[in-house]
Design an enzyme around this catalytic site. Structure first.
Site, mmCIF file in Angstrom:
data_model
loop_
_atom_site.group_PDB
_atom_site.id
_atom_site.type_symbol
_atom_site.label_atom_id
_atom_site.label_comp_id
_atom_site.label_asym_id
_atom_site.label_seq_id
_atom_site.Cartn_x
_atom_site.Cartn_y
_atom_site.Cartn_z
ATOM 1 N N TYR A 1 3.174 6.655 11.090
ATOM 2 C CA TYR A 1 3.475 5.326 11.623
ATOM 3 C C TYR A 1 4.477 4.525 10.786
ATOM 4 O O TYR A 1 4.764 3.379 11.113
ATOM 5 C CB TYR A 1 2.185 4.511 11.794
ATOM 6 C CG TYR A 1 1.304 4.438 10.556
ATOM 7 C CD1 TYR A 1 1.551 3.525 9.538
ATOM 8 C CD2 TYR A 1 0.205 5.284 10.423
ATOM 9 C CE1 TYR A 1 0.738 3.460 8.425
ATOM 10 C CE2 TYR A 1 -0.624 5.232 9.314
ATOM 11 C CZ TYR A 1 -0.354 4.309 8.320
ATOM 12 O OH TYR A 1 -1.167 4.251 7.213
ATOM 13 N N ARG B 1 0.861 -1.183 0.000
ATOM 14 C CA ARG B 1 0.000 0.000 0.000
ATOM 15 C C ARG B 1 0.901 1.237 0.000
ATOM 16 O O ARG B 1 1.279 1.763 1.034
ATOM 17 C CB ARG B 1 -0.895 -0.018 1.252
ATOM 18 C CG ARG B 1 -2.122 0.874 1.130
ATOM 19 C CD ARG B 1 -2.709 1.139 2.498
ATOM 20 N NE ARG B 1 -1.887 2.102 3.228
ATOM 21 C CZ ARG B 1 -1.756 2.118 4.550
ATOM 22 N NH1 ARG B 1 -2.330 1.201 5.298
ATOM 23 N NH2 ARG B 1 -1.007 3.043 5.125
ATOM 24 N N HIS C 1 -3.902 4.812 3.830
ATOM 25 C CA HIS C 1 -4.969 3.827 4.042
ATOM 26 C C HIS C 1 -6.286 4.333 3.453
ATOM 27 O O HIS C 1 -7.012 3.589 2.784
ATOM 28 C CB HIS C 1 -5.126 3.571 5.541
ATOM 29 C CG HIS C 1 -6.313 2.742 5.906
ATOM 30 N ND1 HIS C 1 -6.426 1.412 5.560
ATOM 31 C CD2 HIS C 1 -7.448 3.064 6.590
ATOM 32 C CE1 HIS C 1 -7.582 0.944 6.007
ATOM 33 N NE2 HIS C 1 -8.226 1.917 6.632
#
Length: 387
Positions: free
Chosen positions: A294, A281, A285
């Site tokens: 993160y 990815r 998100h």
């Protein structure tokens, strides 16, 4: 199904191609690859001999990516709700969906499955309305056999198994090969109970189903390495009594090949298959996420150099089946389709509040009927009077 490709026998490229990656991802160990990231052939025996077919696959994948890019722009303009991006992962979605037979087989996408739904025939305007939370986006054409986008994680897997079992029963009664259900799930979804329930039932009853794990490395902000101690997610297939295969999810030809084999296996009555497609990815998100909070982007940058569109385009260019003029024509064609889709979505009737409770169950529960009546009573001018 073999998942270990031999060394490439292809000659050096003489045409521009997507650059290879100098940062290997260990998750790709033993994953089937047909085309290397630079478009060179790794498995000549698995490359379709029909170049026109490969071109059609490329066009569908490129169309999906262009939609994803436009959808993000629409969200930034306030013309779309929160949108889950799939750009960079489209080879898995499109390659798998195009292994199905439209109007016959079933597709159960995740909430990130706009790409596979588009490839299978869901109109762009329908996808736009869905991400506007408009009921017209939830009302699926029954002849298309695409289930709505599932936000509850892994919820679609028991549903797909149930559909597959029903199709198998019809096929036995009519003495014909079965229709197939194809369901997607993310790596995070494999940690949910519905993943176990769906695959356990499918394996126990030999359902004509195919399950594709879209392993993009992240369950929102949780890396796959923190989700399980299993070396691979495909290894779970053995526990459910079904064969499993690992594939390079950014290689459309590889994904299409293993899915087509799995669909054929299910159709002839040999049971389900689990496919783990290794991808990444590279984008947030959702349109509301900031992955910099993160993770660092070193791995994402490496995976950008494994871009599925550039990979297949390099191969087609080398074969003399694609050029810049065709690319420009395709972009203009999809742009026109996108403009028409936005226009159609904008022309949809205004949302009535009680419509949010439609298309949830075939027969509404008493509580839902009561809630709908309350909403109609609150908006009598729009509903024509209290229900």
């Amino acid at each position: 199904m073999s998942s270990t490709p031999p060394a490439s026998t292809a000659a050096a490229s003489t045409v521009p191609a997507s650059p290879g990656t100098d940062t290997p991802d260990p998750r790709l160990d033993d994953a089937l690859t047909v085309l290397h990231p630079d478009g060179q052939v790794a498995r000549p025996d698995l490359v379709p001999t029909d170049t026109a077919h490969v071109t059609r696959l490329y066009r569908a994948m490129r169309r999906a990516r262009l939609f994803d890019e436009r959808a993000l722009l629409l969200q930034r303009q306030g013309r779309l709700g929160v949108y889950p991006l799939f750009g960079g992962m489209e080879a898995t979605q499109v390659g798998a969906a195009l292994a199905l037979t439209p109007g016959r087989d079933w597709l159960a996408p995740t909430y990130r499955g706009s790409g596979c739904a588009l490839a299978y025939g869901l109109p762009m305007s329908k996808v736009i309305l869905n991400w506007r939370a408009h009921p017209d986006g939830f009302r699926m054409d029954p002849d298309l056999r695409v289930l709505p986008f599932y936000t509850p994680i892994a919820n679609q897997l028991p549903h797909a198994t149930g559909i597959a079992l029903a199709e198998a029963r019809h096929a036995r009664r009519e003495h014909r090969p079965s229709n197939v259900a194809l369901a997607f799930v993310g790596d995070g979804g494999t940690s949910e109970g519905d993943f176990h329930v769906g695959l356990n039932f499918a394996g126990a009853y030999r359902a004509p189903a195919v399950f594709v794990i879209e392993n993009n490395g992240w369950a929102i902000s949780t890396p796959t390495s923190r989700q399980t101690a299993a070396r691979t997610l495909a290894s779970r297939g053995e526990g459910y009594g079904m064969p499993a295969v690992r594939v390079d999810g950014n290689d459309l030809l590889a994904v299409h090949h293993v899915t087509a084999e799995a669909v054929a296996r299910a159709r002839r009555g040999d049971g389900p298959t689990l496919i783990e497609a290794i991808t990444y990815r590279i984008l947030p998100h959702t349109s509301s996420d900031d992955p910099a909070r993160y993770r660092d982007e070193v791995q994402a940058e490496a995976w950008k150099r494994r871009d599925p569109g550039l990979r297949l385009r390099a191969y087609l260019t080398r074969e003399g089946a694609w050029d810049e003029r065709q690319e420009d024509d395709l972009v203009r064609e999809v742009d026109a389709e996108l403009r028409a889709a936005v226009h159609d979505a904008d022309a949809a009737p205004d949302l009535e509040p009680w419509e949010l409770l439609e298309h949830v169950f075939e027969t509404p529960t008493p509580e839902m009927r009561e809630q709908q009546a309350e909403l109609r009573a609150l908006h009598p001018a729009r509903s024509g009077g209290p229900a």
